[in-house]
Design a protein around this motif. Structure first.
Motif, mmCIF file in Angstrom:
data_model
loop_
_atom_site.group_PDB
_atom_site.id
_atom_site.type_symbol
_atom_site.label_atom_id
_atom_site.label_comp_id
_atom_site.label_asym_id
_atom_site.label_seq_id
_atom_site.Cartn_x
_atom_site.Cartn_y
_atom_site.Cartn_z
ATOM 1 N N ALA A 95 0.826 -1.206 0.000
ATOM 2 C CA ALA A 95 0.000 0.000 0.000
ATOM 3 C C ALA A 95 0.862 1.259 0.000
ATOM 4 C CB ALA A 95 -0.937 -0.002 1.207
ATOM 5 N N ASP A 96 1.953 1.241 0.742
ATOM 6 C CA ASP A 96 2.841 2.404 0.792
ATOM 7 C C ASP A 96 3.475 2.661 -0.577
ATOM 8 O OD1 ASP A 96 4.092 4.506 2.369
ATOM 9 O OD2 ASP A 96 5.959 3.372 2.133
ATOM 10 N N THR A 97 3.885 1.594 -1.244
ATOM 11 C CA THR A 97 4.455 1.729 -2.581
ATOM 12 C C THR A 97 3.418 2.273 -3.553
ATOM 13 O OG1 THR A 97 6.004 -0.086 -2.153
ATOM 14 C CG2 THR A 97 5.588 0.464 -4.458
ATOM 15 N N ALA A 98 2.200 1.759 -3.476
ATOM 16 C CA ALA A 98 1.128 2.254 -4.350
ATOM 17 C C ALA A 98 0.836 3.722 -4.057
ATOM 18 C CB ALA A 98 -0.134 1.418 -4.157
ATOM 19 N N ARG A 99 0.821 4.085 -2.786
ATOM 20 C CA ARG A 99 0.560 5.481 -2.412
ATOM 21 C C ARG A 99 1.605 6.412 -3.017
ATOM 22 N NH1 ARG A 99 1.780 9.507 0.963
ATOM 23 N NH2 ARG A 99 0.102 10.685 1.925
ATOM 24 N N LEU A 100 2.851 6.001 -2.965
ATOM 25 C CA LEU A 100 3.907 6.821 -3.555
ATOM 26 C C LEU A 100 3.704 6.981 -5.060
ATOM 27 C CD1 LEU A 100 7.010 5.477 -1.596
ATOM 28 C CD2 LEU A 100 5.871 7.688 -1.308
ATOM 29 N N GLY A 101 3.261 5.925 -5.711
ATOM 30 C CA GLY A 101 2.970 5.997 -7.149
ATOM 31 C C GLY A 101 1.825 6.947 -7.436
ATOM 32 N N TYR A 102 0.759 6.862 -6.630
ATOM 33 C CA TYR A 102 -0.370 7.777 -6.798
ATOM 34 C C TYR A 102 0.061 9.223 -6.560
ATOM 35 C CZ TYR A 102 -3.706 3.893 -6.885
ATOM 36 O OH TYR A 102 -4.413 2.767 -7.222
ATOM 37 N N LEU A 103 0.888 9.442 -5.563
ATOM 38 C CA LEU A 103 1.367 10.789 -5.279
ATOM 39 C C LEU A 103 2.160 11.348 -6.453
ATOM 40 C CD1 LEU A 103 1.626 13.138 -3.300
ATOM 41 C CD2 LEU A 103 3.602 11.970 -2.303
ATOM 42 N N GLN A 104 3.020 10.521 -7.024
ATOM 43 C CA GLN A 104 3.808 10.946 -8.184
ATOM 44 C C GLN A 104 2.896 11.262 -9.361
ATOM 45 O OE1 GLN A 104 6.994 11.623 -8.002
ATOM 46 N NE2 GLN A 104 7.048 12.295 -10.109
ATOM 47 N N ALA A 105 1.897 10.417 -9.590
ATOM 48 C CA ALA A 105 0.955 10.660 -10.683
ATOM 49 C C ALA A 105 0.154 11.940 -10.438
ATOM 50 C CB ALA A 105 0.014 9.466 -10.845
ATOM 51 N N LEU A 106 -0.222 12.187 -9.194
ATOM 52 C CA LEU A 106 -0.947 13.407 -8.865
ATOM 53 C C LEU A 106 -0.102 14.638 -9.135
ATOM 54 C CD1 LEU A 106 -3.361 14.924 -7.674
ATOM 55 C CD2 LEU A 106 -2.365 14.514 -5.394
ATOM 56 N N LYS A 107 1.161 14.579 -8.780
ATOM 57 C CA LYS A 107 2.056 15.715 -9.037
ATOM 58 C C LYS A 107 2.116 16.043 -10.527
ATOM 59 C CE LYS A 107 5.197 15.145 -5.132
ATOM 60 N NZ LYS A 107 6.571 14.787 -4.733
ATOM 61 N N LEU A 108 2.112 15.012 -11.367
ATOM 62 C CA LEU A 108 2.150 15.238 -12.810
ATOM 63 C C LEU A 108 0.867 15.857 -13.326
ATOM 64 C CD1 LEU A 108 3.889 11.920 -13.935
ATOM 65 C CD2 LEU A 108 4.919 14.209 -13.787
ATOM 66 N N GLU A 109 -0.251 15.644 -12.653
ATOM 67 C CA GLU A 109 -1.542 16.178 -13.068
ATOM 68 C C GLU A 109 -1.769 17.603 -12.589
ATOM 69 O OE1 GLU A 109 -3.665 14.776 -15.159
ATOM 70 O OE2 GLU A 109 -2.279 13.097 -15.357
ATOM 71 N N MET A 110 -1.003 18.061 -11.642
ATOM 72 C CA MET A 110 -1.212 19.394 -11.084
ATOM 73 C C MET A 110 -0.674 20.454 -12.035
ATOM 74 S SD MET A 110 -2.815 18.532 -8.458
ATOM 75 C CE MET A 110 -3.027 20.120 -7.683
ATOM 76 N N PRO A 111 -1.378 21.595 -12.119
ATOM 77 C CA PRO A 111 -0.883 22.658 -13.001
ATOM 78 C C PRO A 111 0.451 23.187 -12.481
ATOM 79 C CG PRO A 111 -2.765 23.415 -11.699
ATOM 80 C CD PRO A 111 -2.587 21.953 -11.417
ATOM 81 N N GLN A 112 1.296 23.518 -13.411
ATOM 82 C CA GLN A 112 2.596 24.061 -13.049
ATOM 83 C C GLN A 112 2.458 25.548 -12.759
ATOM 84 O OE1 GLN A 112 5.374 22.148 -12.667
ATOM 85 N NE2 GLN A 112 3.919 20.482 -12.979
ATOM 86 N N PRO A 113 3.147 26.053 -11.741
ATOM 87 C CA PRO A 113 3.076 27.500 -11.465
ATOM 88 C C PRO A 113 3.693 28.279 -12.624
ATOM 89 C CG PRO A 113 4.712 26.444 -10.057
ATOM 90 C CD PRO A 113 4.023 25.366 -10.829
ATOM 91 N N PRO A 114 3.140 29.468 -12.893
ATOM 92 C CA PRO A 114 3.694 30.255 -14.007
ATOM 93 C C PRO A 114 5.124 30.686 -13.685
ATOM 94 C CG PRO A 114 2.052 31.519 -12.796
ATOM 95 C CD PRO A 114 2.052 30.136 -12.216
ATOM 96 N N MET A 115 5.903 30.782 -14.714
ATOM 97 C CA MET A 115 7.273 31.232 -14.561
ATOM 98 C C MET A 115 7.274 32.737 -14.300
ATOM 99 S SD MET A 115 9.155 28.562 -14.953
ATOM 100 C CE MET A 115 10.780 29.101 -15.392
ATOM 101 N N PRO A 116 8.098 33.214 -13.383
ATOM 102 C CA PRO A 116 8.142 34.663 -13.134
ATOM 103 C C PRO A 116 8.694 35.384 -14.370
ATOM 104 C CG PRO A 116 9.816 33.515 -11.850
ATOM 105 C CD PRO A 116 9.000 32.477 -12.548
ATOM 106 N N GLU A 117 8.104 36.557 -14.634
ATOM 107 C CA GLU A 117 8.567 37.346 -15.773
ATOM 108 C C GLU A 117 9.849 38.052 -15.397
ATOM 109 O OE1 GLU A 117 5.667 39.842 -17.583
ATOM 110 O OE2 GLU A 117 4.093 38.352 -17.319
ATOM 111 N N VAL A 118 10.749 38.078 -16.342
ATOM 112 C CA VAL A 118 12.035 38.775 -16.142
ATOM 113 C C VAL A 118 11.968 40.068 -16.909
ATOM 114 C CG1 VAL A 118 14.510 38.628 -16.464
ATOM 115 C CG2 VAL A 118 13.199 36.549 -15.952
ATOM 116 N N SER A 119 12.191 41.184 -16.219
ATOM 117 C CA SER A 119 12.139 42.477 -16.900
ATOM 118 C C SER A 119 13.519 42.816 -17.428
ATOM 119 C CB SER A 119 11.630 43.555 -15.968
ATOM 120 O OG SER A 119 12.577 43.821 -14.971
ATOM 121 N N ASP A 120 13.569 43.549 -18.515
ATOM 122 C CA ASP A 120 14.843 43.938 -19.131
ATOM 123 C C ASP A 120 15.328 45.300 -18.623
ATOM 124 O OD1 ASP A 120 14.948 41.645 -20.640
ATOM 125 O OD2 ASP A 120 13.788 42.513 -22.277
ATOM 126 N N ASP A 121 14.754 45.827 -17.580
ATOM 127 C CA ASP A 121 15.121 47.147 -17.076
ATOM 128 C C ASP A 121 16.487 47.182 -16.485
ATOM 129 O OD1 ASP A 121 12.671 48.017 -17.859
ATOM 130 O OD2 ASP A 121 11.783 47.845 -15.863
#
Length: 77
Positions: free
Chosen positions: A51-77
């Motif tokens: 069960a622990d091994t399966a849980r880790l697999g589910y957690l990894q799969a969940l991480k892949l399904e989560m939206p990625q945070p937007p990359m911070p914009e870099v200003s050229d100033d």
């Protein structure tokens, strides 16, 4: 029911060693109960590991399904 042949010749409880072959039926019944509990604990440990091994697999799969945070914009100033 487990036979006494499946137990070691002696068991140690605390500092005292006992010969299994000389135990009365009540003591053997207790020893069989302990053996059964040990087997159940091992089975549960195996199931926990699965069960622990399966849980880790589910957690990894969940991480892949989560939206990625937007990359911070870099200003050229």
């Amino acid at each position: 029911m487990i036979s006494t042949d499946e137990f070691p010749e002696t068991i140690t409880i605390g500092d005292q060693e006992y010969t299994v072959g000389s135990m009365n039926e009540q003591a053997l019944a207790q020893l069989r109960g302990i053996h059964f509990c040990d087997q159940q604990i091992q089975q549960l440990n195996n199931e926990w590991a699965i069960a622990d091994t399966a849980r880790l697999g589910y957690l990894q799969a969940l991480k892949l399904e989560m939206p990625q945070p937007p990359m911070p914009e870099v200003s050229d100033d």
